[in-house]
Write a protein that holds these residues in place. Structure first.
Motif, PDB file in Angstrom:
ATOM      1  N   ARG A  27       0.876  -1.189   0.000  1.00 10.83           N
ATOM      2  CA  ARG A  27       0.000   0.000   0.000  1.00 10.83           C
ATOM      3  C   ARG A  27       0.900   1.221   0.000  1.00 10.83           C
ATOM      4  N   HIS A  82      -7.289  -0.283  -6.339  1.00  9.82           N
ATOM      5  CA  HIS A  82      -7.388  -1.031  -5.085  1.00  9.82           C
ATOM      6  C   HIS A  82      -8.101  -2.352  -5.432  1.00  9.82           C
ATOM      7  N   ARG A 111      -9.283   5.284  -5.817  1.00  8.00           N
ATOM      8  CA  ARG A 111      -8.743   4.043  -6.419  1.00  8.00           C
ATOM      9  C   ARG A 111      -9.792   2.935  -6.349  1.00  8.00           C
ATOM     10  N   VAL A 112     -10.682   3.011  -5.345  1.00  5.06           N
ATOM     11  CA  VAL A 112     -11.750   2.006  -5.227  1.00  5.06           C
ATOM     12  C   VAL A 112     -12.675   2.119  -6.440  1.00  5.06           C
ATOM     13  N   ARG A 137     -15.811   7.750   0.010  1.00  9.56           N
ATOM     14  CA  ARG A 137     -15.360   8.808   0.917  1.00  9.56           C
ATOM     15  C   ARG A 137     -14.796   9.999   0.140  1.00  9.56           C
ATOM     16  N   GLN A 191     -11.976  12.140  -0.454  1.00  7.02           N
ATOM     17  CA  GLN A 191     -10.555  11.890  -0.178  1.00  7.02           C
ATOM     18  C   GLN A 191      -9.842  13.220   0.044  1.00  7.02           C
ATOM     19  N   PRO A 233     -16.646   1.474   1.080  1.00  3.19           N
ATOM     20  CA  PRO A 233     -15.402   0.741   1.376  1.00  3.19           C
ATOM     21  C   PRO A 233     -14.815   1.068   2.748  1.00  3.19           C
ATOM     22  N   GLY A 234     -15.280   2.164   3.384  1.00  2.24           N
ATOM     23  CA  GLY A 234     -14.682   2.593   4.643  1.00  2.24           C
ATOM     24  C   GLY A 234     -13.291   3.172   4.398  1.00  2.24           C
ATOM     25  N   PRO A 235     -12.797   4.033   5.262  1.00  3.12           N
ATOM     26  CA  PRO A 235     -13.492   4.563   6.433  1.00  3.12           C
ATOM     27  C   PRO A 235     -14.571   5.559   6.023  1.00  3.12           C
TER      28      PRO A 235
HETATM   29  N1  ASP Z   1     -10.095   2.289   2.245  1.00  2.00           N
HETATM   30  C1  ASP Z   1     -10.246   2.683   0.869  1.00  2.00           C
HETATM   31  C2  ASP Z   1      -8.893   3.008   0.260  1.00  2.00           C
HETATM   32  O1  ASP Z   1      -7.883   2.742   0.858  1.00  2.00           O
HETATM   33  C3  ASP Z   1     -11.226   3.772   0.685  1.00  2.00           C
HETATM   34  C4  ASP Z   1     -10.895   5.084   1.336  1.00  2.00           C
HETATM   35  O2  ASP Z   1      -9.843   5.276   1.932  1.00  2.00           O
HETATM   36  O3  ASP Z   1     -11.750   5.961   1.196  1.00  2.00           O
HETATM   37  O4  ASP Z   1      -8.857   3.514  -0.832  1.00  2.00           O
END
Ligand code: ASP
Length: 326
Positions: A111, A144, A184-185, A238, A240, A278-280
């Motif tokens: 990551r 992701h 990325r999701v 979310r 970002q 997808p959280g958070p």
């Molecule tokens: N957990 C997801 C990511 O790492 C979504 C996010 O952070 O909003 O992309």
């Protein structure tokens, strides 16, 4: 469980994943959900293999989910966090990866806040002639893959709990709302959902959703209502803020007023609609707090639970390919 069609040493992107690839990941994950329902949740599949979690960017769900998945497969796990590592002494990312290679790592789960780092490390590992496999756990706003795979598994298991298959999502309307530009999701989900035949509708203000996204084969809306109309599933993303260089929305309150997913707004959707995230989560920004916690309408907890089986599936497929080619 058959790994005969799995040919990928690394998993960096879903851009070239085929329908049989998705199906294989899902069916393998399904068999691991059965393992995870047993009293003894461990299988010896990756005994003797080393899985290193190299998380240069913070994470709660993904990092812990990978660690648990590797442990359930009986792999030895190594964990890395930048604050407590030699990165703070000036070591480069590639040298960090080489250090884990020298310790006998078989699978590196990576990551990073910058797009392209997992791919760069995979190239370096290949150049060194090692047999290490690289799995992208989220790189910048690029991709992701495991999040989109666990989303697909969650969607298909909801539609067809007895025998989920990637085919189940075909023709279903999936609305994706939120900060698509920086997500990325979203990118990994676009590949997965479009390849598997879903009818995908994106909704966000123009600053967070450029028209070019239509090139993925989806419908772009700059208002929420048409995206929600008769939707079978609503994925919220979310905001970002860590990747927003300018003020791209007037205010969080204004965003919620126009694009926040609430119980009332779901009235436009199909009667059995389900919400994913997808959280958070920023409660009260992209989704209302009560909706997020409503098990009749929200698959959010299931996404987290399914993440372990889906990550076991990928570690298994990648780890086994390595073993069979040795
Ligand atoms: N957990 C997801 C990511 O790492 C979504 C996010 O952070 O909003 O992309």
């Amino acid at each position: 469980m058959s790994e005969s069609t799995w040919q990928r040493r690394h998993v960096i992107s879903l851009a070239d994943f085929t329908v049989p690839d998705y199906e294989l990941v899902l069916q393998t994950a399904l068999s691991f959900t059965e393992v995870l329902s047993r009293r003894n949740k461990k299988v010896p599949t990756l005994q003797g293999k080393v899985v290193a979690n190299l998380f240069f960017e913070s994470s709660t769900r993904t990092r812990n989910s990978f660690e648990l998945a590797a442990k359930r497969l009986s792999a030895d796990t190594l964990n890395f966090a930048p604050g407590t590592s030699s990165l703070s002494k000036g070591e480069t990312i590639l040298d960090t990866a080489r250090t884990f290679l020298a310790m006998g790592t078989d699978i590196m789960v990576i990551r990073h806040q910058a797009a392209g780092v997992p791919s760069q490390i995979a190239l370096d590992m290949d150049r060194l002639g090692g047999r290490v496999a690289v799995l992208n756990a989220g790189d910048g706003k690029h991709e992701h893959p495991t999040q989109a795979l666990l989303d697909l598994f969650t969607l298909c298991s909801h539609i067809n709990p007895a025998a989920p298959s990637a085919k189940d999502i075909k023709g279903k309307k999936v609305a994706i709302a939120g900060d698509i530009l920086h997500s990325r999701v979203a990118r990994s989900n676009l590949y997965s959902l479009v390849t598997n035949g879903a009818d995908v509708h994106l909704a966000a203000p123009p600053t967070l959703l450029p028209e070019e996204f239509a090139e993925y084969g989806v419908t772009v809306h700059h208002q929420l209502a048409p995206a929600l109309e008769d939707a079978d599933f609503v994925m919220t993303l979310r905001l970002q803020t860590e990747r927003m260089s300018q003020h791209l929305i007037p205010s969080l309150r204004e965003y919620y007023a126009q694009f926040g997913i609430t119980r009332d707004r779901l009235a436009r959707c199909a009667p059995q609609v389900q919400v994913l995230h997808p959280g958070p989560v920023n409660r009260g920004v992209e989704i209302s707090s009560d909706l997020m916690d409503d098990p009749r309408l929200s698959l959010i907890e299931k996404q987290v639970t399914n993440g372990v089986a889906v990550r076991m599936s990928l570690l298994y497929l990648m780890g086994t390919l390595m073993g069979s080619a040795a």
